[in-house]
Write an enzyme that holds these catalytic residues in place. Structure first.
Site, short mmCIF file in Angstrom:
data_model
loop_
_atom_site.label_atom_id
_atom_site.label_comp_id
_atom_site.label_asym_id
_atom_site.label_seq_id
_atom_site.Cartn_x
_atom_site.Cartn_y
_atom_site.Cartn_z
CD GLU A 134 -0.19 2.07 58.04
OE1 GLU A 134 -0.42 1.54 57.34
OE2 GLU A 134 0.70 2.15 58.96
CG ASP A 259 7.92 -17.87 65.28
OD1 ASP A 259 8.52 -18.90 65.54
OD2 ASP A 259 8.40 -16.95 64.34
CG ASP A 319 10.40 -22.04 67.04
OD1 ASP A 319 10.35 -23.40 67.18
OD2 ASP A 319 10.55 -21.14 66.39
CG HIS A 396 8.09 -13.61 61.99
ND1 HIS A 396 9.12 -14.34 62.11
CD2 HIS A 396 8.32 -12.57 61.14
CE1 HIS A 396 10.03 -13.97 61.52
NE2 HIS A 396 9.73 -12.88 60.70
CG ASP A 399 6.23 -20.00 61.37
OD1 ASP A 399 5.62 -20.70 60.52
OD2 ASP A 399 7.45 -19.82 61.23
#
Length: 420
Positions: A134, A259, A319, A396, A399
């Site tokens: 990574e 979310d 949400d 995601h 949000d």
């Protein structure tokens, strides 16, 4: 000890012949998901340490505590895959892997403890190789240079020094692109690999890539660089911090958001702490310190993840498009303070504009938040003009962050009063 012959080709598969044979200083592989880059690196290390009895390996990630469930597990899997696990000793404290016949070691370090990297010594043989998994998470080229300098010294004939970097190419602005992919150097092998070279994937796995949007497929499927134009948030940075100290700041507010995901999209939970910015009426520093990001979670599993992380008693904003899920997670699974977000006309852009005026600091452990911030962009029209409308991808956790900070938009504060 009896010899056993195994077929490397059948174990490793195709697409990595050049990678396997290259002996230059830098071996750099960017690739999409499912391209075998990390598993092939792990197989190479186990195989070649047995082939070179004086070689030791250093494995690096940005934070040390991410090794156990990633590189350490991949190397353990590689030993089993090569049917040589009985020849290796896998220790978790300290985290290291030892080849029993010779005492060679695979050492694990994190950039969050720089002294542990600069002071590395090995008991037997030489530190020949390093693997940076990574590598995109390594924000500063200087940090890489320090690791590069730790692989030094004369080696016996036939041995070679090499640093392997594997990563997903989230942004074309990253230093990795300029250093390894935009220049030619005979010491460097720079490759791009994709899921297409992974013959071990099932047809359902391949189908997932084909169903991606063109932009997402280009990055996550084809391993191409994410284009960092039209980013919605440029007011963020990755920085290590102690959240216990941030909590002591006057006027601090805890923010938790959720979310809901679907079969392919992840359920995303984010935890942050916001403190007022001095000299402003409603601007905040938002410290993102925790997350989970998992696809195909049931409501029960979402609740279990929240409980596991210790946030079951916190007020969490979710949400509002999923009222049944909110009711079930609250009433059946015990997350009592889960509430629906206050959605309305233009609520998305209003939330975005509020967050654009804040300072966002991401803890190094929150990798998925970093990925979304690097890739969440505005739409373009046919002429290439940017529109004031976000693309519904890589959003995601962001949000969830919008939901969690709704309450902050309504606050007004007197910074002088807070500092008294």
């Amino acid at each position: 000890m009896s010899d056993k012959v195994i077929s490397l080709k059948s174990i490793i598969g195709k697409g990595y012949k050049e990678f396997w044979r290259f002996k230059g200083r830098y071996r750099v592989v960017k690739g999409g998901r499912g391209s075998k880059k990390s598993t092939t690196a792990a197989l190479w290390i186990i195989h070649n340490m047995m082939k070179y009895p004086l070689a030791n390996t250093l494995v690096i990630r940005r934070t040390f505590n991410t090794h156990k469930d990633s590189t350490y597990s991949q190397l353990k899997w590689a030993a089993y895959r090569l049917e040589v696990s009985h020849l290796w000793d896998f220790k978790k404290s300290p985290l290291e892997i030892t080849y029993k016949p010779t005492g060679q070691k695979i050492l694990f370090r994190g950039l969050d403890d720089p002294m542990s990297i600069t002071s590395i010594t090995v008991d037997r043989g030489f530190l020949c190789w390093a693997w940076m998994e990574e590598a995109y998470q390594i924000q500063k080229e200087d940090d890489f240079d320090k690791i590069d300098m730790s692989i030094r010294g004369e080696l016996p004939e036939g041995y070679f020094k090499q640093i392997t970097l594997t990563f997903n190419p989230w942004s074309d602005k990253h230093w990795l692109k300029k250093r390894f992919f935009d220049t030619e150097d005979d010491r460097t092998l720079a490759l791009t690999t994709t899921y297409r070279c992974n013959e071990f994937l099932g047809e359902d796995d391949r189908r997932q890539f084909e169903l991606m949007s063109p932009r997402r497929k280009r990055i996550e499927g084809d391993g191409e660089w994410g284009i960092a134009e039209g980013l919605i948030y440029e007011n963020w940075r990755v920085e290590d911090f102690d959240i216990s100290k941030i909590r002591k700041a006057k006027g601090s507010e805890s923010c938790f958001g959720l979310d809901f995901g679907y079969t392919n999209d992840p359920s995303a939970f984010i935890a942050s702490l916001a403190i007022p910015i001095e000299g402003s009426k409603n601007r905040w520093k938002i410290y993102i310190f925790d997350e989970f990001y998992k696809p195909s979670l049931s409501n029960r599993e979402i609740a279990e993840n929240i409980k596991y992380k210790g946030y079951a008693k916190e007020k969490i904003i979710a949400d509002s498009a999923e009222p049944k899920s909110i009711d079930e997670i609250k009433g059946v699974h015990g997350i009592r303070r889960l509430e629906a977000a206050e959605k309305g006309k233009d609520s998305v852009m209003a939330g975005i504009q509020f967050l654009q005026d804040c300072e966002i600091i991401v803890h190094p452990n929150c990798v998925n938040a970093e990925v979304e911030l690097s890739n969440y962009t505005f739409k373009q029209d046919k002429e290439g003009n940017w529109l004031n409308e976000p693309i519904d991808e890589y959003n995601h956790l962001l949000d969830a962050l919008r939901y969690s900070t709704e309450k902050l938009k309504k606050r007004r504060f007197n910074i002088s009063a807070l500092s008294n």
